[in-house]
Design a protein around this motif. Structure first.
Motif, PDB file in Angstrom:
ATOM      1  N   MET A   1       0.841  -1.181   0.000  1.00 18.92           N
ATOM      2  CA  MET A   1       0.000   0.000   0.000  1.00 18.92           C
ATOM      3  C   MET A   1       0.882   1.239   0.000  1.00 18.92           C
ATOM      4  N   PRO A   2       1.555   1.549  -1.120  1.00 19.91           N
ATOM      5  CA  PRO A   2       2.460   2.688  -1.157  1.00 19.91           C
ATOM      6  C   PRO A   2       1.717   3.997  -1.057  1.00 19.91           C
ATOM      7  N   ALA A   3       2.432   5.039  -0.641  1.00 20.73           N
ATOM      8  CA  ALA A   3       1.833   6.363  -0.597  1.00 20.73           C
ATOM      9  C   ALA A   3       1.508   6.830  -1.996  1.00 20.73           C
ATOM     10  N   SER A   4       0.468   7.648  -2.110  1.00 18.47           N
ATOM     11  CA  SER A   4       0.113   8.182  -3.410  1.00 18.47           C
ATOM     12  C   SER A   4       1.223   9.075  -3.927  1.00 18.47           C
ATOM     13  N   ARG A   5       1.330   9.186  -5.257  1.00 16.01           N
ATOM     14  CA  ARG A   5       2.438   9.910  -5.840  1.00 16.01           C
ATOM     15  C   ARG A   5       2.411  11.399  -5.526  1.00 16.01           C
ATOM     16  N   ASP A   6       1.239  11.929  -5.165  1.00 15.37           N
ATOM     17  CA  ASP A   6       1.172  13.349  -4.843  1.00 15.37           C
ATOM     18  C   ASP A   6       1.340  13.621  -3.355  1.00 15.37           C
ATOM     19  N   THR A   7       1.712  12.596  -2.593  1.00 10.63           N
ATOM     20  CA  THR A   7       1.959  12.774  -1.169  1.00 10.63           C
ATOM     21  C   THR A   7       3.460  12.874  -0.943  1.00 10.63           C
ATOM     22  N   PRO A   8       3.986  14.056  -0.545  1.00 10.37           N
ATOM     23  CA  PRO A   8       5.422  14.192  -0.344  1.00 10.37           C
ATOM     24  C   PRO A   8       5.863  13.495   0.921  1.00 10.37           C
ATOM     25  N   PRO A   9       7.178  13.258   1.080  1.00 11.07           N
ATOM     26  CA  PRO A   9       7.672  12.651   2.318  1.00 11.07           C
ATOM     27  C   PRO A   9       7.306  13.514   3.512  1.00 11.07           C
ATOM     28  N   TYR A  10       7.213  12.889   4.700  1.00 11.69           N
ATOM     29  CA  TYR A  10       6.959  13.636   5.910  1.00 11.69           C
ATOM     30  C   TYR A  10       8.145  14.564   6.147  1.00 11.69           C
ATOM     31  N   GLY A  11       7.881  15.744   6.644  1.00 15.19           N
ATOM     32  CA  GLY A  11       8.956  16.686   6.919  1.00 15.19           C
ATOM     33  C   GLY A  11       9.183  17.620   5.747  1.00 15.19           C
ATOM     34  N   GLY A  12      10.272  18.422   5.811  1.00 15.40           N
ATOM     35  CA  GLY A  12      10.558  19.379   4.757  1.00 15.40           C
ATOM     36  C   GLY A  12       9.972  20.739   5.082  1.00 15.40           C
ATOM     37  N   ALA A  13      10.229  21.681   4.210  1.00 14.36           N
ATOM     38  CA  ALA A  13       9.791  23.048   4.444  1.00 14.36           C
ATOM     39  C   ALA A  13       8.387  23.272   3.918  1.00 14.36           C
ATOM     40  N   LEU A  14       7.687  24.212   4.533  1.00 11.48           N
ATOM     41  CA  LEU A  14       6.379  24.610   4.038  1.00 11.48           C
ATOM     42  C   LEU A  14       6.555  25.400   2.751  1.00 11.48           C
ATOM     43  N   ALA A  15       5.552  25.304   1.886  1.00  9.40           N
ATOM     44  CA  ALA A  15       5.658  25.962   0.592  1.00  9.40           C
ATOM     45  C   ALA A  15       5.773  27.479   0.743  1.00  9.40           C
ATOM     46  N   ARG A  16       4.889  28.072   1.522  1.00  6.17           N
ATOM     47  CA  ARG A  16       4.902  29.518   1.743  1.00  6.17           C
ATOM     48  C   ARG A  16       4.651  29.750   3.235  1.00  6.17           C
ATOM     49  N   PRO A  17       5.672  29.493   4.054  1.00 12.80           N
ATOM     50  CA  PRO A  17       5.436  29.449   5.493  1.00 12.80           C
ATOM     51  C   PRO A  17       5.042  30.787   6.076  1.00 12.80           C
ATOM     52  N   GLY A  18       4.075  30.718   7.011  1.00 16.45           N
ATOM     53  CA  GLY A  18       3.813  31.872   7.854  1.00 16.45           C
ATOM     54  C   GLY A  18       4.915  31.955   8.888  1.00 16.45           C
ATOM     55  N   THR A  19       5.061  33.096   9.539  1.00 18.26           N
ATOM     56  CA  THR A  19       6.147  33.231  10.503  1.00 18.26           C
ATOM     57  C   THR A  19       5.745  34.154  11.638  1.00 18.26           C
ATOM     58  N   LEU A  20       6.309  33.891  12.802  1.00 20.48           N
ATOM     59  CA  LEU A  20       6.159  34.788  13.937  1.00 20.48           C
ATOM     60  C   LEU A  20       7.428  35.595  14.175  1.00 20.48           C
ATOM     61  N   ALA A  21       8.435  35.397  13.293  1.00 22.44           N
ATOM     62  CA  ALA A  21       9.704  36.077  13.488  1.00 22.44           C
ATOM     63  C   ALA A  21       9.495  37.590  13.540  1.00 22.44           C
ATOM     64  N   GLY A  22      10.039  38.199  14.556  1.00 22.42           N
ATOM     65  CA  GLY A  22       9.938  39.644  14.686  1.00 22.42           C
ATOM     66  C   GLY A  22       8.634  40.126  15.296  1.00 22.42           C
ATOM     67  N   MET A  23       7.680  39.242  15.498  1.00 27.67           N
ATOM     68  CA  MET A  23       6.413  39.663  16.077  1.00 27.67           C
ATOM     69  C   MET A  23       6.575  39.878  17.579  1.00 27.67           C
ATOM     70  N   THR A  24       5.883  40.853  18.109  1.00 28.26           N
ATOM     71  CA  THR A  24       5.945  41.115  19.540  1.00 28.26           C
ATOM     72  C   THR A  24       4.737  40.553  20.266  1.00 28.26           C
ATOM     73  N   THR A  25       3.771  40.038  19.498  1.00 29.39           N
ATOM     74  CA  THR A  25       2.579  39.469  20.108  1.00 29.39           C
ATOM     75  C   THR A  25       2.628  37.956  20.006  1.00 29.39           C
TER      76      THR A  25
ATOM     77  N   ARG B   1       7.135  29.477  13.344  1.00 27.17           N
ATOM     78  CA  ARG B   1       8.317  30.333  13.420  1.00 27.17           C
ATOM     79  C   ARG B   1       9.381  29.946  12.394  1.00 27.17           C
ATOM     80  N   THR B   2       9.588  28.648  12.212  1.00 18.31           N
ATOM     81  CA  THR B   2      10.705  28.186  11.386  1.00 18.31           C
ATOM     82  C   THR B   2      10.320  27.893   9.940  1.00 18.31           C
ATOM     83  N   GLY B   3       9.030  27.628   9.687  1.00 18.44           N
ATOM     84  CA  GLY B   3       8.629  27.208   8.355  1.00 18.44           C
ATOM     85  C   GLY B   3       8.934  25.754   8.067  1.00 18.44           C
ATOM     86  N   GLU B   4       9.399  25.009   9.058  1.00 18.33           N
ATOM     87  CA  GLU B   4       9.703  23.587   8.871  1.00 18.33           C
ATOM     88  C   GLU B   4       8.501  22.745   9.251  1.00 18.33           C
ATOM     89  N   ARG B   5       8.204  21.757   8.434  1.00 18.99           N
ATOM     90  CA  ARG B   5       7.096  20.841   8.728  1.00 18.99           C
ATOM     91  C   ARG B   5       7.402  20.019   9.976  1.00 18.99           C
TER      92      ARG B   5
END
Length: 324
Positions: free
Chosen positions: A1-25, A291-295
């Motif tokens: 039962m292999p993973a579907s071809r459109d399912t990437p490996p677990y982990g890796g970077a987010l495509a367009r990561p949100g970030t809290l870097a520099g936020m004070t809240t 914060r890091t954009g890492e999955r």
């Protein structure tokens, strides 16, 4: 039962990561759901966490949302979209079929996701959530209670690093629907419909897959009540088996996971903390991913994979044979 071809490996970077870097809240997070799990774990943990601002609650019963929000100094929301507008992230404590649609809508609104297991009870719904999160570039974490437990998480990480495992067996026996049950979840419609395979099966997979590798083949057989017996062949060559149930007598309920391999035999340590501690660690994981954009290893793509394996097991039950 292999993973579907459109399912990437677990982990890796987010495509367009949100970030809290520099936020004070702190991260503003809202809760979807008002049931026992939301009352016992999600809301108290979110209200107490120093890294987030618990904004408010939406529920399918407005009066329950108002009561839960008031008890934690938050506000109730009339619609999910109203809650999305005031938050950076959403936590979900709802049945999986309800969670899936709301998670898609939250991701499309650009909100980070703290989901409960299972992500969904169909592959199509789980894939829709994963795809929406990827398109939006939002961070996601799926709360597998055992995987985020302190002792259980450390044990899993050590076992995965050691490698060399030959076989494994897990028993995850609950008594939610036993004749002598006093569980607060005994009136849960989705648990009655989907049973142990979908309720506690994700816990088993959250521990076995990181240690033994992806499941390439799964078979399932029915036992007494809603009990299901699983056998899996893993990508690394190991084999595992598991028994899951929500109908075990209370005297027989409990959790055990044992691995056998070149390092000898090791067993999962007993839970040392309540689910609130594990949930706090899941919130920490979401904050780190934002914060890091890492999955995170337990992100929505892993949640999708767990759904795929469980769906294959369910198909095996229906066919009376293995699915691959």
């Amino acid at each position: 039962m292999p993973a579907s071809r459109d399912t990437p490996p677990y982990g890796g970077a987010l495509a367009r990561p949100g970030t809290l870097a520099g936020m004070t809240t702190t991260l503003r997070i809202g809760l979807l759901g008002t049931g026992p799990w939301a009352q016992r774990v999600h809301a108290p943990a979110l209200a107490a966490h120093s890294g987030v601002s618990f904004t408010g609650v939406w529920g399918r019963r407005p009066e329950a949302a108002a009561e839960l929000a008031a008890s934690h100094g938050a506000r109730p929301y009339a619609t999910p979209e109203d809650l999305f507008a005031d938050t950076d992230a959403v936590a979900v404590a709802l049945p999986p079929s309800v969670q899936a649609d709301l998670a898609v809508r939250a991701a499309e609104a650009g909100r980070h996701l703290l989901l409960d297991k299972p992500v969904a009870t169909t592959v199509a719904e789980a894939r829709a959530v994963a795809d929406a999160a990827d398109r939006a570039g939002v961070a996601s974490v799926v709360f597998f209670t055992a995987r985020f437990g302190v002792a259980e998480g450390e044990w899993t990480d050590r076992a995965a690093a050691a490698g060399g495992w030959f076989t494994a067996h897990a028993d995850w026996l609950g008594s939610v629907f036993a004749a002598d049950s006093d569980s607060p979840y005994v009136d849960s419609p989705w648990r009655r419909e989907k049973g142990a395979l979908w309720d506690v099966g994700p816990h088993v997979l959250s521990l076995l897959l990181p240690v033994l590798g992806d499941a390439e083949h799964v078979t399932a057989a029915l036992g007494p009540g809603d009990t299901v017996l699983l056998t899996l062949r893993h990508a690394g060559g190991a084999a595992s088996s598991a028994t899951v149930s929500l109908t075990a007598p209370r005297a027989a309920s409990g959790v055990s996971v044992t691995l056998h391999g070149t390092s000898g035999t090791i067993s999962l340590p007993g839970r040392q903390d309540g689910p609130d501690v594990a949930y706090e660690r899941a919130v920490d994981a979401l904050l780190s991913a934002v914060r890091t954009g890492e999955r995170h290893p337990c992100d929505v793509r892993f949640g999708l994979r767990v759904t795929e394996v469980l769906a294959a097991a369910e198909a095996s039950l229906g066919a009376g044979s293995g699915s691959s």
